[in-house]
Enzyme design. Structure first.
Site, short mmCIF file in Angstrom:
data_model
loop_
_atom_site.label_atom_id
_atom_site.label_comp_id
_atom_site.label_asym_id
_atom_site.label_seq_id
_atom_site.Cartn_x
_atom_site.Cartn_y
_atom_site.Cartn_z
N GLY A 30 -96.38 7.62 -27.70
CA GLY A 30 -95.66 8.93 -27.52
C GLY A 30 -94.49 8.89 -26.30
N THR A 31 -93.65 9.59 -26.41
CA THR A 31 -92.41 9.46 -25.54
C THR A 31 -92.43 10.89 -24.37
OG1 THR A 31 -91.26 10.17 -27.29
CG2 THR A 31 -91.22 8.08 -26.90
#
Lengths: 239, 261
Positions: free
Chosen positions: B41-42
Protein backbone atom coordinates in the site's frame (compact mmCIF):
# COMPACT_ATOMS: atom_id res chain seq x y z
CA UNK A 1 -17.74 -47.47 58.00
CA UNK A 2 -20.91 -45.58 57.34
CA UNK A 3 -23.14 -46.50 54.41
CA UNK A 4 -23.19 -43.89 51.66
CA UNK A 5 -26.68 -42.45 51.53
CA UNK A 6 -28.71 -42.59 48.35
CA UNK A 7 -30.45 -39.60 46.81
CA UNK A 8 -32.47 -40.10 43.66
CA UNK A 9 -31.55 -38.07 40.55
CA UNK A 10 -35.09 -36.66 40.50
CA UNK A 11 -34.64 -35.41 44.03
CA UNK A 12 -31.32 -33.75 43.20
CA UNK A 13 -32.81 -32.07 40.18
CA UNK A 14 -35.83 -30.91 42.10
CA UNK A 15 -33.67 -29.52 44.93
CA UNK A 16 -31.57 -27.55 42.49
CA UNK A 17 -34.59 -26.24 40.68
CA UNK A 18 -36.23 -25.14 43.93
CA UNK A 19 -33.03 -23.48 45.01
CA UNK A 20 -32.77 -21.48 41.78
CA UNK A 21 -36.46 -20.65 41.70
CA UNK A 22 -36.24 -19.16 45.19
CA UNK A 23 -33.32 -17.02 43.99
CA UNK A 24 -34.96 -15.90 40.76
CA UNK A 25 -38.26 -15.10 42.42
CA UNK A 26 -36.56 -12.23 44.19
CA UNK A 27 -35.19 -10.70 41.01
CA UNK A 28 -36.59 -7.84 38.98
CA UNK A 29 -37.74 -8.56 35.45
CA UNK A 30 -36.41 -7.87 31.98
CA UNK A 31 -38.75 -7.54 29.02
CA UNK A 32 -37.63 -8.01 25.42
CA UNK A 33 -40.06 -7.19 22.67
CA UNK A 34 -39.96 -6.83 18.92
CA UNK A 35 -40.93 -3.36 17.69
CA UNK A 36 -40.99 -1.76 14.27
CA UNK A 37 -37.25 -1.08 14.04
CA UNK A 38 -35.86 -4.12 15.82
CA UNK A 39 -35.79 -5.41 19.38
CA UNK A 40 -36.38 -3.37 22.51
CA UNK A 41 -35.11 -4.42 25.93
CA UNK A 42 -36.39 -2.88 29.14
CA UNK A 43 -35.44 -3.78 32.72
CA UNK A 44 -36.14 -2.53 36.19
CA UNK A 45 -32.72 -1.46 37.33
CA UNK A 46 -31.90 1.52 39.54
CA UNK A 47 -28.12 1.08 39.19
CA UNK A 48 -26.14 3.39 36.96
CA UNK A 49 -23.27 1.23 35.77
CA UNK A 50 -24.18 -2.40 36.46
CA UNK A 51 -26.48 -3.33 33.67
CA UNK A 52 -28.83 -6.23 33.04
CA UNK A 53 -28.84 -5.68 29.28
CA UNK A 54 -25.66 -5.45 27.27
CA UNK A 55 -24.07 -5.55 23.87
CA UNK A 56 -22.38 -8.78 22.86
CA UNK A 57 -21.67 -8.42 19.16
CA UNK A 58 -22.87 -6.54 16.08
CA UNK A 59 -26.47 -7.81 16.08
CA UNK A 60 -26.54 -9.60 19.42
CA UNK A 61 -27.43 -8.49 22.93
CA UNK A 62 -27.77 -10.33 26.23
CA UNK A 63 -30.32 -9.72 28.98
CA UNK A 64 -30.35 -11.44 32.32
CA UNK A 65 -32.27 -11.79 35.55
CA UNK A 66 -30.51 -13.11 38.62
CA UNK A 67 -27.11 -12.76 40.17
CA UNK A 68 -25.16 -9.91 38.62
CA UNK A 69 -21.74 -11.50 39.20
CA UNK A 70 -22.73 -14.71 37.44
CA UNK A 71 -24.25 -12.79 34.57
CA UNK A 72 -21.19 -10.60 34.29
CA UNK A 73 -18.87 -13.60 33.89
CA UNK A 74 -21.09 -15.04 31.15
CA UNK A 75 -21.43 -11.67 29.44
CA UNK A 76 -17.68 -11.13 29.17
CA UNK A 77 -17.05 -14.74 28.13
CA UNK A 78 -19.70 -14.34 25.42
CA UNK A 79 -18.11 -11.17 24.05
CA UNK A 80 -14.75 -12.91 24.04
CA UNK A 81 -15.91 -16.02 22.22
CA UNK A 82 -17.88 -13.91 19.73
CA UNK A 83 -14.88 -11.70 18.97
CA UNK A 84 -12.62 -14.73 18.55
CA UNK A 85 -15.08 -16.37 16.17
CA UNK A 86 -15.62 -13.17 14.19
CA UNK A 87 -11.87 -12.57 13.99
CA UNK A 88 -11.18 -16.09 12.81
CA UNK A 89 -14.01 -16.28 10.24
CA UNK A 90 -16.35 -13.41 9.41
CA UNK A 91 -18.44 -11.10 11.55
CA UNK A 92 -21.70 -12.47 10.13
CA UNK A 93 -20.76 -15.97 11.24
CA UNK A 94 -21.37 -14.97 14.85
CA UNK A 95 -25.02 -15.80 15.58
CA UNK A 96 -27.35 -15.80 18.56
CA UNK A 97 -28.02 -19.50 18.06
CA UNK A 98 -24.34 -20.33 18.34
CA UNK A 99 -23.95 -18.16 21.43
CA UNK A 100 -27.07 -19.68 23.00
CA UNK A 101 -25.58 -23.14 22.59
CA UNK A 102 -22.37 -22.04 24.28
CA UNK A 103 -24.25 -20.61 27.25
CA UNK A 104 -26.59 -23.57 27.36
CA UNK A 105 -23.75 -26.10 27.51
CA UNK A 106 -21.98 -24.15 30.22
CA UNK A 107 -25.07 -23.63 32.36
CA UNK A 108 -26.13 -27.24 31.88
CA UNK A 109 -22.71 -28.52 32.94
CA UNK A 110 -22.71 -26.35 36.06
CA UNK A 111 -26.26 -27.38 36.96
CA UNK A 112 -25.38 -31.08 36.66
CA UNK A 113 -22.09 -30.94 38.53
CA UNK A 114 -22.16 -32.59 41.97
CA UNK A 115 -19.88 -30.12 43.59
CA UNK A 116 -21.23 -26.85 42.20
CA UNK A 117 -24.27 -24.74 42.88
CA UNK A 118 -26.37 -24.08 39.79
CA UNK A 119 -26.20 -20.61 38.32
CA UNK A 120 -29.00 -18.46 39.66
CA UNK A 121 -29.71 -16.71 36.40
CA UNK A 122 -31.97 -16.75 33.41
CA UNK A 123 -30.82 -15.34 30.10
CA UNK A 124 -32.30 -13.92 26.94
CA UNK A 125 -29.99 -13.97 23.94
CA UNK A 126 -31.37 -11.58 21.32
CA UNK A 127 -30.42 -11.11 17.71
CA UNK A 128 -32.01 -8.44 15.56
CA UNK A 129 -33.13 -9.40 12.06
CA UNK A 130 -32.19 -7.66 8.85
CA UNK A 131 -33.78 -4.43 7.73
CA UNK A 132 -35.17 -6.02 4.55
CA UNK A 133 -37.02 -8.56 6.66
CA UNK A 134 -35.30 -11.56 5.05
CA UNK A 135 -33.96 -12.65 8.41
CA UNK A 136 -36.27 -12.36 11.38
CA UNK A 137 -35.49 -11.42 14.97
CA UNK A 138 -34.39 -14.22 17.26
CA UNK A 139 -34.94 -14.41 21.00
CA UNK A 140 -33.60 -17.40 22.94
CA UNK A 141 -34.66 -17.95 26.51
CA UNK A 142 -32.14 -19.97 28.54
CA UNK A 143 -33.10 -21.41 31.92
CA UNK A 144 -30.60 -21.99 34.75
CA UNK A 145 -30.04 -25.63 33.72
CA UNK A 146 -29.16 -24.79 30.14
CA UNK A 147 -32.50 -25.77 28.68
CA UNK A 148 -33.44 -23.18 26.09
CA UNK A 149 -36.26 -22.38 23.74
CA UNK A 150 -37.06 -19.80 21.13
CA UNK A 151 -39.48 -17.01 21.93
CA UNK A 152 -41.60 -15.11 19.45
CA UNK A 153 -42.24 -11.38 19.48
CA UNK A 154 -41.67 -10.91 23.21
CA UNK A 155 -40.03 -12.61 26.16
CA UNK A 156 -39.86 -11.93 29.88
CA UNK A 157 -37.48 -13.20 32.56
CA UNK A 158 -37.39 -12.60 36.31
CA UNK A 159 -39.58 -13.27 39.34
CA UNK A 160 -42.94 -12.03 38.11
CA UNK A 161 -42.41 -12.91 34.46
CA UNK A 162 -45.70 -14.78 34.22
CA UNK A 163 -47.73 -11.75 35.33
CA UNK A 164 -46.01 -9.55 32.75
CA UNK A 165 -46.50 -12.15 30.05
CA UNK A 166 -50.24 -12.07 30.81
CA UNK A 167 -50.30 -8.31 30.26
CA UNK A 168 -48.28 -8.56 27.04
CA UNK A 169 -50.57 -11.25 25.74
CA UNK A 170 -53.41 -8.73 25.93
CA UNK A 171 -51.62 -5.58 24.91
CA UNK A 172 -48.76 -6.47 22.60
CA UNK A 173 -49.18 -5.47 18.95
CA UNK A 174 -46.93 -5.92 15.93
CA UNK A 175 -44.92 -3.03 14.51
CA UNK A 176 -45.11 -0.77 17.52
CA UNK A 177 -43.04 2.38 17.30
CA UNK A 178 -40.25 2.65 19.79
CA UNK A 179 -42.10 5.11 21.98
CA UNK A 180 -45.17 2.88 22.16
CA UNK A 181 -43.01 -0.15 22.89
CA UNK A 182 -41.16 1.60 25.74
CA UNK A 183 -44.47 2.80 27.13
CA UNK A 184 -45.94 -0.69 26.94
CA UNK A 185 -42.98 -2.14 28.84
CA UNK A 186 -43.11 0.56 31.52
CA UNK A 187 -46.85 0.03 31.85
CA UNK A 188 -46.17 -3.66 32.51
CA UNK A 189 -43.73 -2.75 35.26
CA UNK A 190 -46.09 -0.19 36.76
CA UNK A 191 -48.93 -2.68 36.84
CA UNK A 192 -46.99 -5.40 38.61
CA UNK A 193 -45.43 -2.90 40.99
CA UNK A 194 -48.86 -1.55 41.88
CA UNK A 195 -49.81 -5.07 42.91
CA UNK A 196 -46.66 -5.56 44.97
CA UNK A 197 -46.51 -5.20 48.74
CA UNK A 198 -43.54 -2.88 48.58
CA UNK A 199 -44.07 -0.97 45.38
CA UNK A 200 -40.98 0.13 43.58
CA UNK A 201 -41.12 3.43 41.70
CA UNK A 202 -40.83 3.27 37.94
CA UNK A 203 -38.99 6.43 36.89
CA UNK A 204 -36.48 7.13 34.11
CA UNK A 205 -33.78 6.62 36.74
CA UNK A 206 -34.99 3.19 37.77
CA UNK A 207 -35.40 1.52 34.41
CA UNK A 208 -32.80 0.47 31.91
CA UNK A 209 -33.65 0.65 28.21
CA UNK A 210 -31.62 -0.54 25.23
CA UNK A 211 -32.42 -1.54 21.70
CA UNK A 212 -31.06 -3.40 18.71
CA UNK A 213 -32.03 -1.30 15.69
CA UNK A 214 -31.93 -3.19 12.43
CA UNK A 215 -31.27 -0.02 10.42
CA UNK A 216 -28.18 0.98 12.44
CA UNK A 217 -24.61 0.67 11.17
CA UNK A 218 -22.61 -2.44 11.98
CA UNK A 219 -23.14 -2.22 15.75
CA UNK A 220 -26.91 -2.37 16.21
CA UNK A 221 -26.95 -2.03 19.99
CA UNK A 222 -27.81 1.28 21.60
CA UNK A 223 -28.37 2.09 25.23
CA UNK A 224 -30.79 4.95 25.93
CA UNK A 225 -29.69 7.67 28.35
CA UNK A 226 -31.87 8.59 31.32
CA UNK A 227 -32.81 11.76 29.50
CA UNK A 228 -33.87 9.89 26.38
CA UNK A 229 -35.89 7.47 28.51
CA UNK A 230 -37.62 10.38 30.21
CA UNK A 231 -38.52 11.94 26.88
CA UNK A 232 -39.66 8.78 25.23
CA UNK A 233 -41.46 7.01 28.07
CA UNK A 234 -43.06 10.17 29.47
CA UNK A 235 -43.16 8.71 32.93
CA UNK A 236 -43.75 11.23 35.64
CA UNK A 237 -40.63 11.59 37.64
CA UNK A 238 -41.43 10.60 41.21
CA UNK A 239 -39.01 13.14 42.66
CA UNK B 1 -17.14 -24.98 25.57
CA UNK B 2 -17.31 -21.62 27.26
CA UNK B 3 -14.14 -20.72 29.12
CA UNK B 4 -14.62 -18.32 31.99
CA UNK B 5 -10.93 -18.33 32.92
CA UNK B 6 -9.80 -15.17 31.14
CA UNK B 7 -12.32 -13.06 32.96
CA UNK B 8 -9.87 -10.48 34.24
CA UNK B 9 -8.58 -9.12 30.97
CA UNK B 10 -10.01 -6.64 28.50
CA UNK B 11 -7.06 -7.22 26.20
CA UNK B 12 -8.12 -9.23 23.18
CA UNK B 13 -4.56 -9.64 21.91
CA UNK B 14 -3.55 -11.29 25.19
CA UNK B 15 -6.45 -13.76 24.89
CA UNK B 16 -5.51 -14.63 21.30
CA UNK B 17 -1.86 -15.10 22.26
CA UNK B 18 -2.82 -17.53 24.98
CA UNK B 19 -5.64 -19.41 23.30
CA UNK B 20 -5.23 -18.98 19.56
CA UNK B 21 -1.64 -18.13 18.71
CA UNK B 22 -2.24 -19.55 15.21
CA UNK B 23 -4.46 -16.54 14.44
CA UNK B 24 -1.51 -14.26 15.05
CA UNK B 25 0.86 -16.13 12.77
CA UNK B 26 1.71 -13.18 10.55
CA UNK B 27 2.26 -10.94 13.52
CA UNK B 28 4.19 -13.17 15.85
CA UNK B 29 5.96 -15.90 13.94
CA UNK B 30 7.68 -14.55 10.85
CA UNK B 31 8.88 -17.15 8.41
CA UNK B 32 11.57 -16.08 5.98
CA UNK B 33 9.47 -13.99 3.67
CA UNK B 34 12.18 -11.90 2.06
CA UNK B 35 11.72 -11.75 -1.70
CA UNK B 36 8.18 -13.19 -1.71
CA UNK B 37 5.89 -11.13 -3.91
CA UNK B 38 3.21 -9.23 -2.08
CA UNK B 39 1.05 -6.15 -2.37
CA UNK B 40 2.25 -2.84 -1.03
CA UNK B 41 0.00 0.00 0.00
CA UNK B 42 1.30 3.46 -0.71
CA UNK B 43 0.30 6.98 0.37
CA UNK B 44 -1.90 7.89 3.35
CA UNK B 45 -2.19 11.14 5.27
CA UNK B 46 -4.05 13.05 7.96
CA UNK B 47 -4.73 16.77 8.36
CA UNK B 48 -6.16 18.58 11.38
CA UNK B 49 -8.83 21.20 10.63
CA UNK B 50 -11.08 23.38 12.75
CA UNK B 51 -13.76 20.80 13.51
CA UNK B 52 -11.58 17.71 13.72
CA UNK B 53 -9.38 15.76 11.38
CA UNK B 54 -9.31 14.38 7.84
CA UNK B 55 -7.69 11.01 7.26
CA UNK B 56 -7.23 9.85 3.69
CA UNK B 57 -5.37 7.57 1.35
CA UNK B 58 -5.05 6.66 -2.31
CA UNK B 59 -6.57 3.38 -3.53
CA UNK B 60 -3.68 1.65 -5.26
CA UNK B 61 -1.63 -1.35 -4.16
CA UNK B 62 1.43 -2.34 -6.13
CA UNK B 63 3.22 -5.62 -6.62
CA UNK B 64 6.73 -4.76 -7.69
CA UNK B 65 6.33 -2.48 -10.70
CA UNK B 66 2.82 -3.72 -11.43
CA UNK B 67 -0.51 -2.42 -10.22
CA UNK B 68 -1.75 -5.12 -7.88
CA UNK B 69 -5.09 -3.68 -6.85
CA UNK B 70 -6.84 -0.47 -7.87
CA UNK B 71 -9.39 -0.06 -5.11
CA UNK B 72 -7.74 -1.27 -1.97
CA UNK B 73 -9.02 0.24 1.27
CA UNK B 74 -6.30 1.87 3.36
CA UNK B 75 -8.39 3.81 5.87
CA UNK B 76 -10.30 1.89 8.55
CA UNK B 77 -12.57 3.20 11.25
CA UNK B 78 -11.51 2.00 14.69
CA UNK B 79 -14.09 3.36 17.10
CA UNK B 80 -16.57 6.21 17.10
CA UNK B 81 -13.82 8.82 17.11
CA UNK B 82 -10.77 7.23 15.57
CA UNK B 83 -9.46 5.73 12.34
CA UNK B 84 -6.26 4.18 11.11
CA UNK B 85 -4.58 4.50 7.71
CA UNK B 86 -1.98 1.99 6.70
CA UNK B 87 1.04 1.85 4.41
CA UNK B 88 3.39 -1.03 3.69
CA UNK B 89 2.87 -4.75 3.12
CA UNK B 90 -0.88 -4.82 2.46
CA UNK B 91 -1.81 -8.22 3.93
CA UNK B 92 -0.30 -7.71 7.37
CA UNK B 93 -1.44 -4.06 7.26
CA UNK B 94 -5.10 -4.99 6.87
CA UNK B 95 -4.77 -7.68 9.50
CA UNK B 96 -3.25 -5.20 11.91
CA UNK B 97 -6.10 -2.75 11.30
CA UNK B 98 -8.66 -5.52 11.91
CA UNK B 99 -6.99 -6.72 15.09
CA UNK B 100 -6.67 -3.16 16.35
CA UNK B 101 -10.36 -2.49 15.72
CA UNK B 102 -11.42 -5.68 17.52
CA UNK B 103 -9.12 -4.89 20.44
CA UNK B 104 -10.57 -1.41 20.92
CA UNK B 105 -14.17 -2.60 20.57
CA UNK B 106 -13.57 -5.54 22.91
CA UNK B 107 -12.22 -3.16 25.53
CA UNK B 108 -15.22 -0.89 25.14
CA UNK B 109 -17.77 -3.69 25.45
CA UNK B 110 -16.18 -5.48 28.39
CA UNK B 111 -15.27 -2.36 30.38
CA UNK B 112 -18.35 -0.37 29.44
CA UNK B 113 -16.31 2.73 28.51
CA UNK B 114 -14.26 3.58 25.43
CA UNK B 115 -10.50 3.22 25.49
CA UNK B 116 -9.02 6.74 25.47
CA UNK B 117 -7.46 8.02 22.25
CA UNK B 118 -4.06 8.06 23.93
CA UNK B 119 -4.64 4.49 25.14
CA UNK B 120 -5.49 3.40 21.61
CA UNK B 121 -2.37 5.12 20.25
CA UNK B 122 -0.20 3.34 22.82
CA UNK B 123 -1.72 -0.04 22.12
CA UNK B 124 -1.08 0.47 18.40
CA UNK B 125 2.60 1.08 19.14
CA UNK B 126 2.62 -2.32 20.79
CA UNK B 127 1.07 -3.93 17.68
CA UNK B 128 3.64 -2.28 15.41
CA UNK B 129 6.39 -3.51 17.70
CA UNK B 130 4.99 -7.08 17.46
CA UNK B 131 5.54 -6.87 13.74
CA UNK B 132 9.27 -6.28 14.08
CA UNK B 133 10.19 -9.77 12.85
CA UNK B 134 8.46 -9.11 9.55
CA UNK B 135 9.82 -5.57 9.39
CA UNK B 136 13.38 -6.90 9.60
CA UNK B 137 12.69 -8.88 6.43
CA UNK B 138 11.42 -5.85 4.62
CA UNK B 139 7.71 -6.42 5.23
CA UNK B 140 7.12 -3.16 7.02
CA UNK B 141 3.66 -2.27 8.29
CA UNK B 142 3.25 1.36 9.19
CA UNK B 143 0.07 2.93 10.48
CA UNK B 144 -0.97 6.52 10.73
CA UNK B 145 -3.48 6.90 13.52
CA UNK B 146 -5.91 9.80 13.76
CA UNK B 147 -8.72 10.61 16.09
CA UNK B 148 -10.86 13.28 17.61
CA UNK B 149 -9.96 13.64 21.27
CA UNK B 150 -13.33 14.14 22.92
CA UNK B 151 -11.79 15.38 26.18
CA UNK B 152 -9.43 17.87 24.57
CA UNK B 153 -11.85 18.77 21.76
CA UNK B 154 -9.46 18.61 18.82
CA UNK B 155 -8.08 16.24 16.21
CA UNK B 156 -4.83 14.38 16.96
CA UNK B 157 -2.38 12.49 14.74
CA UNK B 158 0.01 9.73 15.78
CA UNK B 159 2.76 8.35 13.58
CA UNK B 160 4.94 5.32 14.21
CA UNK B 161 8.29 3.94 13.24
CA UNK B 162 8.93 0.29 12.38
CA UNK B 163 10.19 -0.60 15.86
CA UNK B 164 7.12 0.71 17.64
CA UNK B 165 8.14 4.30 18.35
CA UNK B 166 5.09 6.51 18.76
CA UNK B 167 5.20 10.20 17.90
CA UNK B 168 2.49 12.82 17.87
CA UNK B 169 2.08 15.40 15.09
CA UNK B 170 0.11 18.58 15.70
CA UNK B 171 -1.03 19.63 12.23
CA UNK B 172 -0.62 17.08 9.44
CA UNK B 173 1.39 14.07 8.40
CA UNK B 174 1.72 11.66 5.48
CA UNK B 175 3.41 8.26 5.22
CA UNK B 176 4.01 5.62 2.56
CA UNK B 177 5.99 5.66 -0.66
CA UNK B 178 4.47 9.00 -1.71
CA UNK B 179 4.39 10.32 1.86
CA UNK B 180 7.31 12.67 1.37
CA UNK B 181 5.73 14.25 -1.70
CA UNK B 182 2.38 14.62 0.04
CA UNK B 183 4.12 16.19 3.02
CA UNK B 184 5.83 18.72 0.78
CA UNK B 185 2.42 19.89 -0.47
CA UNK B 186 0.89 19.88 3.00
CA UNK B 187 3.82 21.91 4.31
CA UNK B 188 3.16 24.69 1.79
CA UNK B 189 -0.63 24.59 1.94
CA UNK B 190 -1.43 23.90 5.57
CA UNK B 191 -2.86 26.74 7.66
CA UNK B 192 -4.12 26.51 11.23
CA UNK B 193 -7.94 26.37 11.62
CA UNK B 194 -8.66 25.23 8.08
CA UNK B 195 -12.32 24.92 7.12
CA UNK B 196 -13.57 21.48 6.14
CA UNK B 197 -13.66 22.42 2.45
CA UNK B 198 -10.13 23.83 2.47
CA UNK B 199 -8.81 20.85 4.41
CA UNK B 200 -10.31 18.43 1.88
CA UNK B 201 -8.86 20.59 -0.91
CA UNK B 202 -5.30 20.36 0.37
CA UNK B 203 -5.74 16.63 1.08
CA UNK B 204 -6.78 16.12 -2.57
CA UNK B 205 -3.86 18.21 -3.77
CA UNK B 206 -1.33 16.40 -1.57
CA UNK B 207 -2.50 13.01 -2.85
CA UNK B 208 -2.41 14.36 -6.41
CA UNK B 209 1.20 15.46 -5.97
CA UNK B 210 2.11 12.13 -4.39
CA UNK B 211 0.62 10.30 -7.39
CA UNK B 212 2.44 12.71 -9.69
CA UNK B 213 5.88 12.09 -8.18
CA UNK B 214 5.62 8.53 -6.86
CA UNK B 215 5.07 5.68 -9.33
CA UNK B 216 3.32 3.51 -6.74
CA UNK B 217 0.64 6.00 -5.67
CA UNK B 218 -2.62 6.09 -7.59
CA UNK B 219 -4.38 9.31 -8.55
CA UNK B 220 -8.10 9.89 -9.14
CA UNK B 221 -9.39 7.52 -11.81
CA UNK B 222 -12.28 9.20 -13.65
CA UNK B 223 -12.70 6.31 -16.08
CA UNK B 224 -13.15 3.58 -13.47
CA UNK B 225 -14.66 6.02 -10.95
CA UNK B 226 -12.08 5.24 -8.29
CA UNK B 227 -11.17 8.12 -6.01
CA UNK B 228 -8.99 8.47 -2.93
CA UNK B 229 -10.79 7.61 0.28
CA UNK B 230 -11.29 10.49 2.69
CA UNK B 231 -12.81 10.24 6.16
CA UNK B 232 -13.71 13.05 8.53
CA UNK B 233 -13.51 12.56 12.27
CA UNK B 234 -15.32 15.14 14.38
CA UNK B 235 -17.16 15.21 17.68
CA UNK B 236 -20.11 13.65 15.83
CA UNK B 237 -18.05 10.61 14.79
CA UNK B 238 -16.37 9.22 11.70
CA UNK B 239 -17.92 9.87 8.30
CA UNK B 240 -16.75 8.99 4.83
CA UNK B 241 -16.73 11.64 2.10
CA UNK B 242 -18.81 10.34 -0.84
CA UNK B 243 -17.00 9.65 -4.11
CA UNK B 244 -18.95 12.39 -5.90
CA UNK B 245 -17.62 15.01 -3.50
CA UNK B 246 -14.06 13.74 -3.91
CA UNK B 247 -14.49 13.76 -7.70
CA UNK B 248 -15.68 17.38 -7.51
CA UNK B 249 -12.62 18.32 -5.43
CA UNK B 250 -10.40 16.87 -8.14
CA UNK B 251 -12.28 18.63 -10.94
CA UNK B 252 -11.74 21.87 -9.04
CA UNK B 253 -8.03 21.09 -8.65
CA UNK B 254 -7.58 20.10 -12.30
CA UNK B 255 -9.34 23.28 -13.47
CA UNK B 256 -6.91 25.30 -11.36
CA UNK B 257 -3.86 23.41 -12.63
CA UNK B 258 -4.98 23.88 -16.25
CA UNK B 259 -5.04 27.64 -16.00
CA UNK B 260 -2.08 29.21 -17.83
CA UNK B 261 0.40 30.74 -15.43
Amino acid sequence: MSTPYYVSPEQIRQDKEDFVRRGIQQTKEVIVLAYRDGLLMVAENPRKTTFKISEIYDRIALASAGRIAEYEALRVAGIREAEIKGFRYYREDVTAKWLTNLYSQHMGAVAQAWDAKPLEIELLVCEVGSEDGLHGNQIYHIAFDGIYWEEEKYAVIGGRAAAIRDILEQEYADNLEMQAAVQLATRCFQTIEAAAEEAYDITPQTIEVACLEHGAERRKFRRLSTQEIAEIARIDDAT
Amino acid sequence: MLELGDYGTSDFLQILRRRHPELLATLDAPANTAGIHHYEGTTVLAVVYDEGIVIAGDRQATEGYQVGERRIQKVYQIDRHSAIAIAGAAGPCIEMAKLFQVEVEFYEKTEGVSLSLEGQANFLAHLVRSNLGLALQGLIVLPLFAGYDVKRQHGRIFKYDAIGGRYEEDDYYAIGSGGKDARATLKKRYRPKLSQHDALGIVAEALWDAADEDIATGGPDFIRKIFPMMNLITEAGVSEIPDDTVAALYRELIARLEQPR
